[in-house]
Design an enzyme around this catalytic site. Structure first.
Site, mmCIF file in Angstrom:
data_model
loop_
_atom_site.group_PDB
_atom_site.id
_atom_site.type_symbol
_atom_site.label_atom_id
_atom_site.label_comp_id
_atom_site.label_asym_id
_atom_site.label_seq_id
_atom_site.Cartn_x
_atom_site.Cartn_y
_atom_site.Cartn_z
ATOM 1 N N ALA A 190 119.090 -10.322 43.530
ATOM 2 C CA ALA A 190 118.105 -10.058 44.582
ATOM 3 C C ALA A 190 116.726 -10.447 44.075
ATOM 4 O O ALA A 190 116.504 -10.561 42.872
ATOM 5 C CB ALA A 190 118.101 -8.574 44.956
ATOM 6 N N ALA B 93 112.683 -3.930 53.548
ATOM 7 C CA ALA B 93 113.234 -4.419 54.826
ATOM 8 C C ALA B 93 114.371 -5.400 54.568
ATOM 9 O O ALA B 93 115.413 -5.371 55.250
ATOM 10 C CB ALA B 93 112.134 -5.071 55.659
ATOM 11 N N SER B 94 114.196 -6.269 53.561
ATOM 12 C CA SER B 94 115.255 -7.248 53.280
ATOM 13 C C SER B 94 116.487 -6.563 52.691
ATOM 14 O O SER B 94 117.625 -6.927 53.006
ATOM 15 C CB SER B 94 114.740 -8.351 52.346
ATOM 16 O OG SER B 94 114.471 -7.834 51.053
ATOM 17 N N THR C 164 118.911 -0.015 47.138
ATOM 18 C CA THR C 164 117.784 0.789 46.670
ATOM 19 C C THR C 164 117.498 1.957 47.609
ATOM 20 O O THR C 164 117.795 1.883 48.807
ATOM 21 C CB THR C 164 116.533 -0.118 46.579
ATOM 22 O OG1 THR C 164 115.370 0.700 46.420
ATOM 23 C CG2 THR C 164 116.331 -0.935 47.847
ATOM 24 N N ASP C 165 116.878 2.999 47.071
ATOM 25 C CA ASP C 165 116.454 4.120 47.925
ATOM 26 C C ASP C 165 115.259 3.731 48.805
ATOM 27 O O ASP C 165 114.911 4.470 49.729
ATOM 28 C CB ASP C 165 116.112 5.353 47.079
ATOM 29 C CG ASP C 165 114.957 5.146 46.109
ATOM 30 O OD1 ASP C 165 114.474 4.001 45.969
ATOM 31 O OD2 ASP C 165 114.521 6.133 45.484
ATOM 32 N N ASP D 146 124.288 -16.149 38.137
ATOM 33 C CA ASP D 146 122.858 -15.866 38.233
ATOM 34 C C ASP D 146 122.113 -17.195 38.356
ATOM 35 O O ASP D 146 122.421 -18.161 37.667
ATOM 36 C CB ASP D 146 122.399 -15.109 36.977
ATOM 37 C CG ASP D 146 121.062 -14.418 37.189
ATOM 38 O OD1 ASP D 146 121.015 -13.180 37.139
ATOM 39 O OD2 ASP D 146 120.048 -15.131 37.413
#
Ligand code: NAD
Ligand code: TYD
Length: 356
Positions: free
Chosen positions: A92, A166-167, A139-140, A42
């Protein structure tokens, strides 16, 4: 990856393990699989907080490595050092509102970082992928926005509408491209909104809980009729466990909570729970609700059809909503120090105190 073959000697790289969901995933794997060596990589951005993992930081089978998933040389060294059999990739940039302010940071970590990690796995495994697994957590939000009816299935066309989604969509496409082009043994999951302990307090649920504590306004974007499907974060960790071990290579699984709430109803419910926990007269906190300017491009509704995961792998969410919201509110009240450290920035000094 099958548990029986590898439990005694497997090394698993978890990226983003100091974040909200990552910390629950790390704890789950460290505690449930003593034979796995869990390496948490991380970068400790603003969202990474090692205090989330205090209870497991001295576990024999846990290692923390500070570093960035965009750093190819570091990744190569880690693959060499630990000989990973699996990757669970959560690192992320994750906050939609931040993506609207600074989209490039999302391209950097979510797209470039993911491709750098895919390259490292492919290089290290030298195209001999027997027993290996690269799990990409998504992710949804990649599916876009629903109207009043319908659900996202694994077949729903991608239609991301924020720089964040979008990413993430781009990263999902790269992961699948590595499966089709190189045969990298990937599996992907797309999950709905999570909630629970250690959620960074700029996201809706912890923000509302914290603002109620402080008697501050509760900002509800637009008309408050936006709908999200909320999943208890520890249920997400168990879903990841099941998919990591039993999911079919190259497949995608949607994960959801069966738990749709309009934002305004959720905020009102949190107000009622907090009034009860704080011993205030019913209705006190609802007076703090303030409708504010809407988020640009705000997706109207997310709702997941998780029947593939249920039918193929037998996973279902366990926590009924109000119970989970109450437990979350209680956790924030009982972990005042955690919250204070986040709000003051103190948590960012924890790494130095603990590791250097
Ligand atoms: P988070 O923002 O709480 O944590 C992200 C973690 O990644 C942090 O610890 C951060 O330090 C680390 N990180 C960021 N950039 C990095 C980099 N370049 N190199 C190494 N580490 C880096 O996020 P979260 O809510 O825990 O989400 C985790 C994953 O799950 C993300 O991939 C997100 O897209 C996905 N997801 C989140 C939700 C949700 O409701 N929060 C829902 C579905 C999917
Ligand atoms: P958030 O927690 O940011 O998750 P996401 O955007 O990934 O779904 O927001 C959840 C919902 O709450 C979303 O519809 C935006 C809304 N929201 C507010 O109304 N007020 C707020 O202050 C925040 C942070 C979010």
């Amino acid at each position: 990856m099958t548990k029986t073959d590898n439990q005694q000697q497997s090394a698993i790289l978890v990226t983003g393990g100091a974040g909200f969901i990552g910390s629950h995933v790390v704890r789950h794997f460290v505690q449930k699989y003593p034979g796995y060596r869990i390496v948490n990589l991380d970068a400790l951005t603003y969202a990474g907080n090692l205090e989330n993992l205090r209870d497991v930081e001295h576990a024999q089978n846990y290692v923390f490595e500070k570093g960035d998933i965009r750093d190819a040389a570091l990744l190569n060294r880690l693959f060499e050092k630990y000989r990973f059999d699996g990757v669970i990739h959560l690192a992320a940039e994750s906050h939609v509102d931040r993506s609207i302010t600074n989209p490039l940071a999302f391209v950097e970590t979510n797209v470039l970082g993911t491709v750098t990690l895919l390259n490292a796995a492919r290089d290290a495994w030298k195209n001999n992928f027997e027993g290996k697994r690269f799990y990409h957590v998504s992710t949804d939000e990649v599916y876009g926005s629903l109207g009043e009816e319908g659900y996202f299935t694994e077949e729903t066309r991608y239609d991301p509408r924020s720089p964040y989604s979008a990413s993430k969509a781009a990263s999902d496409h790269f992961v699948r491209a590595y499966f089709h082009t190189y045969g990298l043994p990937v599996v992907v999951s797309n999950c709905s909104n999570n909630y629970g302990p250690c959620h960074f307090p700029e996201k809706l649920i912890p923000l509302v809980i914290n603002n109620i504590r402080q008697g501050k306004p509760l900002p509800v974007y637009g008309d408050g009729q936006y709908t999200r499907d909320w999943l208890w974060v520890k249920d997400h960790a168990t879903a990841i466990d099941v998919i990591f071990h039993e999911g079919r290579t190259g497949e995608t699984y949607n994960i959801g909570g069966n738990n749709e709430w309009k934002n305004i109803d959720l905020v009102r419910t949190l107000c009622d729970i907090m009034d009860e926990l704080l011993g205030k007269p019913a209705g006190t906190s609802q007076q703090l609700i303030t409708f504010v300017k809407d988020r640009p491009g705000h997706d109207r509704r997310y709702a997941i059809d998780a029947s593939k995961l249920k039918n193929e792998l037998g996973w279902e969410p366990t926590v009924r909503t109000e119970e989970g919201f109450r437990e979350t509110a209680r956790w924030y009240l009982e972990n005042e120090a955690w919250l204070q450290h986040v709000l003051s920035g103190e948590y960012q000094r924890y790494y130095e105190q603990q590791y250097q």
